[in-house]
Design an enzyme around this catalytic site. Structure first.
Site, mmCIF file in Angstrom:
data_model
loop_
_atom_site.group_PDB
_atom_site.id
_atom_site.type_symbol
_atom_site.label_atom_id
_atom_site.label_comp_id
_atom_site.label_asym_id
_atom_site.label_seq_id
_atom_site.Cartn_x
_atom_site.Cartn_y
_atom_site.Cartn_z
ATOM 1 N N GLU A 360 5.229 1.159 -2.715
ATOM 2 C CA GLU A 360 4.726 2.219 -1.833
ATOM 3 C C GLU A 360 5.883 3.153 -1.468
ATOM 4 O O GLU A 360 7.015 2.691 -1.278
ATOM 5 C CB GLU A 360 4.118 1.601 -0.571
ATOM 6 N N ASP A 408 -4.216 2.670 -6.737
ATOM 7 C CA ASP A 408 -4.934 3.341 -5.643
ATOM 8 C C ASP A 408 -4.153 4.598 -5.272
ATOM 9 O O ASP A 408 -3.586 4.708 -4.181
ATOM 10 C CB ASP A 408 -5.073 2.403 -4.450
ATOM 11 N N CYS A 435 -10.170 8.474 -5.166
ATOM 12 C CA CYS A 435 -10.930 9.316 -4.238
ATOM 13 C C CYS A 435 -11.284 10.647 -4.870
ATOM 14 O O CYS A 435 -11.798 11.539 -4.191
ATOM 15 C CB CYS A 435 -10.153 9.522 -2.936
#
Length: 571
Positions: A360, A408, A435
């Site tokens: 991340e 993701d 998304c």
């Protein structure tokens, strides 16, 4: 070409990604904001191009049976919930079709399996994070309210004041009201994006539904704001009133259930940058704790101001359940969790995996993820800081292997280098959470070129009444051609076993496919020489005198010898 001002009766046969209706005049597509599938409208052309036109509605000549009344009083000026005129059941069908169409058109997937969109029973007040902008008010509005707190009007940076939003959790509107009064009473200068002047920019409210804890983030250009203690007291008082109302309504006969919300954290975020980016890097705790706690996905989670956390907790749980199903974990697998945020998706799968490694780019989120692992007694998960597209390729080049890769990414999707590195880990399955159906489809196509076959997709309605849809996709590694063991009489071919050679790449592929371990050509050459398979000119040998070469580790010696036996190169 059509002319501006001309009027036509148009049947709406589709809807675009911004929620506008789409009809046709001849072969020309006409985009009509406010129209829904099945409407017949009298529309006036306002923009005409060679390939498309835009029109505004003059009247509905035949409203669609799929149309419903808008629930928001400022829907025309705000434009945030552009599907609220469409029945919710039809929204779900539309989002399924959007995913399907983009996988076909952009991803090149033939007849993809796209399941029906998973919707909500009560698709309102679902957001656990409200990002509200401050806008300057004028005249009587400024005297009474001090400023505007709300959302940007569609296609502009004009703030629409919003006292109540059907999608936000209850604490958001109570907090916004306190901030308006505080700005008015203390004459706090509101930031203007165009000129770059002013102090107060945004108020962000994060609500943990599982614990009732609330975090308020005040975004400003300065490190000091006036009378923040009074603001904290006002916000806390409003949440106490809200809690009393909720407990009176839902607390049960004995009042033994707690439906309250509690102000646990107030943060000042300093953002001096010009432009639309909400947050700066510096966070100062004004009151309470630097994080809030939530209970979700079977976990206890700490959330910091800047870390990513799915905004619809209820639907995120359904999304992660499907992701876990697609991962197909049995308890031994190594899982790579890329763009992992605070670690929710990887931690929710950790009890089914052998190891979880997350990457991340937000430092606070990495700290949260590792802390969340400790909080939940999870010892097989580790989270490291860095951009996934920068960190993963060198790890893959060094021989990092995985059984499952979870992707993701943000709306822009994945960099090609990251997808290549993900493929080089040799993962049997890739679970892609997206998304944006368009960038998802683009990346599915790239992964197909890297050896991964699209299996199926599950849209999840994380954002009811908006044009956004979350999708989880399963991709499966294409199996290499099966090695065929053919017994050959060497005497008939006049060959020795050492002459029945296989290429270096075939030996590497065999070892990687069976053991998920990479070996170098140098190591293969060393083991071949060890067994007397002398090559005419081994390019791996240095031409310099007395040069020391790295020697093949014992564990790789065994694997290379196994491959040589498989290819009948040694007994």
């Amino acid at each position: 070409m059509l002319k501006n001002g001309e009027r036509y009766e148009i049947e709406i046969i589709d809807m675009g990604s911004e929620g506008e209706g789409i009809g046709r005049i001849g072969r020309l597509a006409v985009f009509v904001p406010g129209a829904v599938l099945g409407d017949r409208v009298l529309a006036e052309i306002v923009q005409s191009k060679k390939s498309f036109a835009r029109a505004k509605i003059i009247e509905y000549t035949e409203p669609s049976p799929k149309r419903c009344a808008a629930f928001c009083p400022i829907e025309k000026s705000c434009g945030g919930c552009s599907l609220q005129h469409l029945l919710y059941s039809e929204q779900l069908k539309l989002k399924q079709r959007w995913v399907y169409d983009r996988l076909v058109r952009i991803g090149g997937v033939e007849n993809p399996l796209v399941h029906e969109t998973l919707g909500m029973e009560e698709p309102y007040a679902y957001r656990n994070k409200a990002v509200m902008a401050a806008g300057r008010a004028t005249g009587e509005e400024k005297k009474q309210r001090g400023c505007r707190i709300g959302y940007y009007s569609a296609g502009s940076r004009q703030v629409v004041d919003c006292e109540s939003c059907g999608l936000q959790a209850d604490p958001a509107e109570r907090i916004a009201s306190s901030v308006r009064n505080w700005i008015r009473d203390n004459k706090v200068p509101v930031y203007d994006m165009k000129s770059g002047t002013g102090v107060f920019r945004n108020v962000v409210v994060r609500t943990a539904f599982g614990s009732g804890e609330v975090m308020v983030i005040l975004v400003a250009t300065e490190k000091r704001l006036p009378e923040t203690d009074a603001l904290v007291e006002a916000m806390n008082a409003r949440l106490e009133v809200l809690s009393a109302e909720l407990n009176a309504a839902y607390g049960g006969e004995n009042g033994d259930e707690d439906y309250g919300y509690y102000l646990e954290s107030v943060i000042l975020n300093v953002n001096k940058q010009k432009g639309s980016q909400v947050f700066g890097e510096d966070c100062i705790t004004l009151a309470g704790k630097p994080t809030i706690k939530d209970f979700a996905f079977g976990l206890e989670l700490e959330i910091s101001p800047l870390s990513f956390y799915q905004v619809n907790t209820m639907q995120a749980e359904r999304l992660y359940e499907k992701a876990a199903e697609y991962a197909g974990l049995t308890g031994t697998e190594t899982v790579l969790d890329l763009y992992c945020g605070v670690g929710t998706i990887g931690l929710s799968m950790a009890h089914r995996a052998g190891k979880v490694l997350g990457i991340e780019s937000v430092k606070a989120a990495v700290l949260d993820a590792n802390r969340n692992a400790v909080l939940n007694g999870i010892v097989n998960a580790e989270y490291i800081l860095g951009k996934a597209e920068d960190v993963l390729p060198p790890l893959a080049a060094e021989g990092l292997c995985a059984d499952v890769v979870i992707l993701d990414p943000p709306r822009r999707g994945c960099e090609p280098e990251l997808l290549k590195a993900a493929a080089e880990t040799g993962a049997e399955r890739i679970v892609y959470v997206s998304c944006d159906p368009a960038t998802l489809a683009r990346d599915v196509k790239l992964l197909g070129e890297l050896g991964y076959v699209f299996a199926e997709a599950q849209p999840v309605d994380m954002f009811p009444h908006t044009t956004h849809v979350e999708t989880v996709v399963q991709l499966v590694r294409k199996k290499p051609d099966t090695y065929i063991d053919i017994t050959v009489d060497m005497d008939e071919l006049d060959l020795t076993s050492s002459e029945a050679k296989s290429t270096y790449d075939e030996i590497k592929d065999y070892i990687f496919d069976k053991h998920c371990v990479k070996v170098s050509s140098l190591y293969i050459a060393q083991i071949k020489q060890k067994h007397g398979i002398i090559e005419r000119d081994c390019y791996n040998n240095s031409k310099k005198d007395n040069t020391k070469q790295p020697q093949c580790p014992p564990e790789k010696v065994k694997l290379i010898e196994e491959a040589l036996r498989y290819f009948k190169m040694i007994p």
